[in-house]
Write an enzyme that holds these catalytic residues in place. Structure first.
Site, PDB file in Angstrom:
ATOM      1  N   ASP A 362       0.610  -1.262  -0.059  1.00  0.00           N
ATOM      2  CA  ASP A 362      -0.021  -0.020   0.103  1.00  0.00           C
ATOM      3  C   ASP A 362       0.754   1.332   0.137  1.00  0.00           C
ATOM      4  O   ASP A 362       0.434   2.282  -0.670  1.00  0.00           O
ATOM      5  CB  ASP A 362      -1.042   0.069   1.032  1.00  0.00           C
ATOM      6  CG  ASP A 362      -2.063  -1.009   0.954  1.00  0.00           C
ATOM      7  OD1 ASP A 362      -2.454  -1.522  -0.232  1.00  0.00           O
ATOM      8  OD2 ASP A 362      -2.615  -1.506   2.213  1.00  0.00           O
ATOM      9  N   TYR A 446      -9.668  -1.055   2.871  1.00  0.00           N
ATOM     10  CA  TYR A 446      -9.224  -1.328   4.047  1.00  0.00           C
ATOM     11  C   TYR A 446      -9.007   0.270   4.863  1.00  0.00           C
ATOM     12  O   TYR A 446      -8.604   1.140   4.016  1.00  0.00           O
ATOM     13  CB  TYR A 446      -7.744  -2.164   4.293  1.00  0.00           C
ATOM     14  CG  TYR A 446      -7.820  -3.549   4.730  1.00  0.00           C
ATOM     15  CD1 TYR A 446      -7.747  -4.191   3.894  1.00  0.00           C
ATOM     16  CD2 TYR A 446      -8.130  -3.691   6.203  1.00  0.00           C
ATOM     17  CE1 TYR A 446      -8.124  -5.736   4.168  1.00  0.00           C
ATOM     18  CE2 TYR A 446      -8.418  -4.701   6.597  1.00  0.00           C
ATOM     19  CZ  TYR A 446      -8.222  -6.007   5.685  1.00  0.00           C
ATOM     20  OH  TYR A 446      -8.594  -6.969   6.000  1.00  0.00           O
TER      21      TYR A 446
END
Length: 773
Positions: A362, A446
């Site tokens: 990420d 998320y």
């Protein structure tokens, strides 16, 4: 992934504006410093971002369309910056503080092509120092502009429409797309078509909103995964192919055909769509009537210096790492040169195509800074909050304000230390106070809540909390009650795959008990890494105590200390209680002559389960050991390597550690990479949105101080804390309550008066009399 693309910010009350504030009230402001920032660690200002992109554009013909991915501060070499920081702290600059040039690091592409360049701009001289095209398998990160363009292109693509039509979805259904980084597998020929993942592409997963509530934009589309997954070129927006997902227990995909969709219920998380909300939670407010105990001042236009309870440190913010902490001191003693979350990796377990590539990095694939939330007052943090804002770049090279990306606040953390002298009943107790620097990332489905936590006992912690929504995939409705080999059924027809979360915390220490770091010949701090273990003393149970002189009764154990003299990967050992320590071997504690240090409390994690020959393992270079120790080298900041998008490995911390650099026991310049994370076996309780799951790494002093560093914290007293005692009547118990009934029964059985205890609202003990009872 969400990004803020507005050029200006609208601030809610209590939110710090982008102009500098020099107090923690967020109200008083001072004039901003000049556009040119003098401090070498100051995050780039809006004017510096504009200057950087302007200089890069000048290298190309005026009509050349460029897409800027990163414009961020290029930090000075450590050999230059360490003497600067020492001189800054002692106010003894031998030369003007503008001595160190300010530079920016830029990654950009030529729109419509896969040509990616990286460049270095000297902002002091307004020159481009380098500009080079990246080689093979080095791809730029994704960004919000690109993701939105991919979503629009997919919804309009004829092939995607054709496959969606085969599903025979209810009238008015709304498709939602999650573009994912493609990952890597090195396969050159898939499904009979020539294709090689040397070019950057995106694997997109399709969902839809609840057909019964399709106009609700916040409907949880993850409850309706669809078995279609297009692969898209994000540069040309062309659909490379459309994959059909396996929805059974094996890899079969129904002959490549899409079956009609079968209705199933929704599963929503937004409060207005719940059947009923709790009504018995009363307000809990954090009140600091005299204000906060920390101060904030600018050390540059966008950088902030924070002082709190003997701590002082600088805070920065950038596109890749988000929040960065520099130049950390406690009681004027240097501790850490630089701290940041270096990388994240989330590899999934499903071996079937195309899920076998599903692995997110990420920070490298997108960026913690660009994904940072605008934190909401009273929701993301409680109490008296100071906000730090940032500025990044958009695709055109223009500055983008990122308001309120870091919140700073204090919180009570329970008892700090306590002792009761049972002879006198005197209890002395202090409260543990923490200063929290928090940022929150939204990475598509998320959320990650990331915090640096400082406390009054000189501990420094890094905490990662995972929440948000599981990345789901479709499974045949009739298999909803059949155990699945690669995940958990969390809703009818919805599979949440097993996956691992790995975080890599980069610790660049400069421990010293003097007011300045002890520098090595390379001008880095002279620190060393050791690990301690508790091991039993030798004992032979077949022999009498006299023949076991070192351990006559078999009860003894001792502590061993092992220096780490070579870079490499290292692991915890629960059976020996292995604890890693950063020490300053040139110093000695005056009480016991031991070298002062900080020990690392690291939560155990299961290493990456993907095979070492797999791309998951090759790319996640930090996920196979709890620690990596390397010798400092410039530019080695990211555990997974500088470019993780469709990477092949070989450019991150494992590769650096394999140099087997010699680390001097007498003190060198080591960097510690701490890995921690979660083995996420999803639960039904994780859906439609998961409660936070927390991991925390703690850096704790070990023989660094001569005594408890929190011994001078004031005693916890009721007149300050203003706690309130509650009675059964106030709590709604009514009548005698359980205690009253037991007392009455005891009086009848024993025939004595046991007394009525304290009056309503009163309590015995320290809160009322100052002595424990």
């Amino acid at each position: 992934m969400t990004t803020n693309t507005s050029g200006t910010s609208t601030e809610a009350p209590g939110h710090a504006p982008l102009t500098i504030t020099n107090t923690t009230t967020n109200n008083a402001s001072s004039p901003p410093p000049p556009a040119y920032q003098s401090h070498p660690l100051g995050p780039l200002s809006a004017s510096e971002i504009t200057l950087s992109s302007t200089l890069i554009k000048s290298l190309w013909p005026p009509s050349t369309p460029l897409h800027f991915k990163i414009i961020t501060l290029l930090e000075p070499p450590k050999a230059e910056l360490m003497p600067y920081l020492v001189a800054e702290r002692s106010c003894s600059f031998q030369a003007p503080p503008l001595d160190i040039p300010r530079r920016s690091f830029i990654v950009y592409s030529l729109r419509g092509t896969h040509n990616v360049h990286e460049a270095i701009v000297n902002l002091t001289t307004s020159t481009v120092e380098s500009n080079a095209k990246l080689g093979p398998f080095q791809h730029a990160n994704s960004d919000g502009e690109e993701i939105l363009a991919v979503e629009r292109a997919l919804l309009a693509d004829p092939r995607v429409k054709e496959e969606v039509a085969k599903l025979k979805l209810p009238e008015g259904s709304k498709i939602v797309i999650d573009p994912w980084i493609y990952g890597s597998d090195g396969v050159k020929d898939e499904t009979g078509k020539k294709f090689y993942d040397d070019k950057r592409v995106m694997q997109c997963f399709l969902y839809m909103r609840d057909p019964k509530n399709s106009e609700e934009e916040d409907s949880c589309h993850y409850a309706f995964p669809l078995p279609i997954s297009p692969v898209v070129d994000p540069v040309t927006l062309e659909v490379v192919r459309v994959d059909v997902l396996p929805t059974g227990l094996g890899a079969e995909v129904n002959g490549g055909e899409v079956k009609p969709w079968t209705p199933r219920p929704g599963n929503e998380y937004i409060p207005e769509l719940q059947k009923e909300l709790r009504s018995d939670l009363k307000p809990l407010q954090v009140v600091q009537p005299e204000g906060v105990s920390f101060t904030v001042e600018p050390y540059s236009e966008m950088g902030r210096l924070i002082r709190w309870q003997k701590w002082d440190f600088k805070v920065g913010f950038n596109q890749r790492e988000g929040m960065v902490v520099y130049d950390v001191h406690y009681d004027n003693k240097p501790l850490f040169y630089r701290l940041s979350l270096s990388d994240m990796a989330i590899p999934y377990s499903d071996p079937r195509h195309p899920f076998h590539r599903k692995a997110a990095f990420d920070l490298g694939d997108a960026g913690a800074g660009i994904m940072a939330n605008n934190l909401k007052l009273g929701c993301d943090c409680l109490g008296s909050i100071y906000y730090i804002s940032g500025v990044l770049t958009d695709g055109s090279g223009s500055p983008v304000n990122m308001p309120n990306v870091i919140c700073v606040h204090e919180q009570d953390a329970g008892i700090g230390w306590k002792h009761t002298n049972y002879r006198t009943n005197r209890a002395v107790v202090t409260r543990q106070r923490e200063l929290v620097l928090q940022t929150i990332l939204t990475v598509s489905n998320y959320e990650y809540i990331l915090s640096f936590v400082f406390n009054t006992s000189a501990d420094l912690a890094y905490e990662a909390r995972a929440t948000g929504i599981l990345s789901t995939q479709p499974v045949d409705l009739e298999l909803s009650h059949t155990p699945h080999p690669y995940g958990t059924i969390v809703h009818p027809g919805v599979l949440a795959g097993y996956h691992q979360h790995f975080f890599s915390l980069r610790i660049d220490p400069m421990l010293s008990t003097s007011s300045t770091p002890i520098l090595s010949p390379s001008t880095g701090p002279r620190n060393a890494i050791v690990y301690e273990e508790c091991v039993p003393l030798p004992y032979d149970p077949s022999k009498p105590p006299s023949e076991n002189p070192q351990n006559p009764h078999g009860t003894g154990y001792t502590l061993t200390t092992t220096p780490i003299t070579t870079s490499g990967g290292y692991d915890l050992s629960p059976t020996t209680g292995r604890v890693f320590k950063i020490i300053s071997p040139q110093s000695h504690n005056p009480i016991n002559s031991l070298p002062p240090g900080y020990k690392l409390h690291i939560p155990p994690m299961q290493p990456i389960l993907a095979h070492p020959s797999s791309f998951h393992h090759k790319r996640a270079e930090f996920a196979d050991h709890s620690l990596y120790i390397t010798k400092y080298r410039e530019g080695e900041l990211y555990a997974g390597g500088k470019y993780t998008n469709q990477s092949r490995g070989g450019t991150g911390v494992r590769s650096w550690a394999e140099r087997r650099d010699r680390l001097d026991e007498a003190g060198d310049d080591p960097v510690v990479w701490v890995q921690f994370g979660l083995q996420h076996v999803p639960r039904t309780e994780d859906f439609p949105v998961m409660p936070v799951e927390t991991s925390r790494v703690v850096l704790r002093p070990s023989n660094f101080f001569e005594r408890n560093p929190a011994i001078d914290v004031r005693e916890s007293r009721q007149e300050v804390n203003c706690s309130v005692g509650l009675s059964e009547k106030e709590l709604g118990g009514g009548g005698k309550g359980v205690v009253g009934m037991v007392r009455e029964l005891g009086e009848r059985v024993l025939g004595v008066n046991l007394g009525g205890g304290a009056k309503e609202g009163e309590g015995e003990g320290e809160g009322r009399g100052g002595r424990g009872k």
